[in-house]
Design a protein around this motif. Structure first.
Motif, PDB file in Angstrom:
ATOM      1  N   TYR A  93      35.969  29.561 -27.756  1.00  0.00           N
ATOM      2  CA  TYR A  93      36.657  28.909 -28.869  1.00  0.00           C
ATOM      3  C   TYR A  93      38.118  28.676 -28.524  1.00  0.00           C
ATOM      4  N   CYS A  94      38.573  27.487 -28.794  1.00  0.00           N
ATOM      5  CA  CYS A  94      39.971  27.134 -28.633  1.00  0.00           C
ATOM      6  C   CYS A  94      40.705  27.419 -29.937  1.00  0.00           C
ATOM      7  N   PHE A  95      41.990  27.787 -29.838  1.00  0.00           N
ATOM      8  CA  PHE A  95      42.766  27.989 -31.057  1.00  0.00           C
ATOM      9  C   PHE A  95      44.182  27.468 -30.865  1.00  0.00           C
ATOM     10  N   ARG A 101      49.697  34.557 -35.556  1.00  0.00           N
ATOM     11  CA  ARG A 101      48.941  33.759 -36.519  1.00  0.00           C
ATOM     12  C   ARG A 101      48.156  32.660 -35.822  1.00  0.00           C
ATOM     13  N   VAL A 102      46.884  32.508 -36.217  1.00  0.00           N
ATOM     14  CA  VAL A 102      46.055  31.414 -35.752  1.00  0.00           C
ATOM     15  C   VAL A 102      45.900  30.428 -36.899  1.00  0.00           C
ATOM     16  N   PHE A 103      46.248  29.176 -36.630  1.00  0.00           N
ATOM     17  CA  PHE A 103      46.196  28.164 -37.676  1.00  0.00           C
ATOM     18  C   PHE A 103      44.905  27.339 -37.635  1.00  0.00           C
ATOM     19  N   ASP A 104      44.422  27.091 -36.446  1.00  0.00           N
ATOM     20  CA  ASP A 104      43.265  26.222 -36.300  1.00  0.00           C
ATOM     21  C   ASP A 104      42.323  26.754 -35.227  1.00  0.00           C
ATOM     22  N   TRP A 105      41.016  26.546 -35.461  1.00  0.00           N
ATOM     23  CA  TRP A 105      39.974  26.934 -34.508  1.00  0.00           C
ATOM     24  C   TRP A 105      39.118  25.719 -34.174  1.00  0.00           C
TER      25      TRP A 105
END
Length: 115
Positions: A93-95, A101-105
């Motif tokens: 999985y790319c993030f 903080r992770v905003f998008d996956w």
């Protein structure tokens, strides 16, 4: 929100190589980017990350075999996987994030290493 689309996964023999790509629908400049992987029955593992300045970090299990890079002009992040082992089999999985903080996956891409 930015959409992340991974590609490049597949079936490869032990010792083989793959190149994963993560294409973002928006700008990645100013964000850290990276890859996690998740294998059946195992916890999600942070595989590699690249900072806004281009500094990289890797899990001990992939150091010397995987390389992360980014092309800010194209809004793409790459993960080169070399000398693959069966234990590298997982969904990758790319993030996109900043700090902790992770905003998008991304939706994930399957990598299977098997003879």
């Amino acid at each position: 929100q930015v959409q992340l689309v991974e590609s490049g996964g597949g079936l490869v023999q032990p010792g083989g190589a793959l190149r994963l790509s993560c294409a973002a629908s928006g700008r990645i400049v100013g964000y850290g980017m990276g890859w996690y992987r998740e294998a059946p029955g195992k916890q999600r593992e942070l595989v590699a990350a690249i900072s806004t300045s281009g500094s990289t970090s890797y899990a001990d299990s992939v150091k010397g075999r995987f390389t992360i890079s980014r092309d800010n002009a194209k809004n793409v992040v790459y993960l080169q996987l070399n000398s693959l082992k069966p234990e590298d089999t997982a969904v990758y999985y790319c993030f996109r994030g900043l700090g902790s903080r992770v905003f998008d996956w991304g939706q994930g891409t399957q990598v299977t290493v098997s003879s």
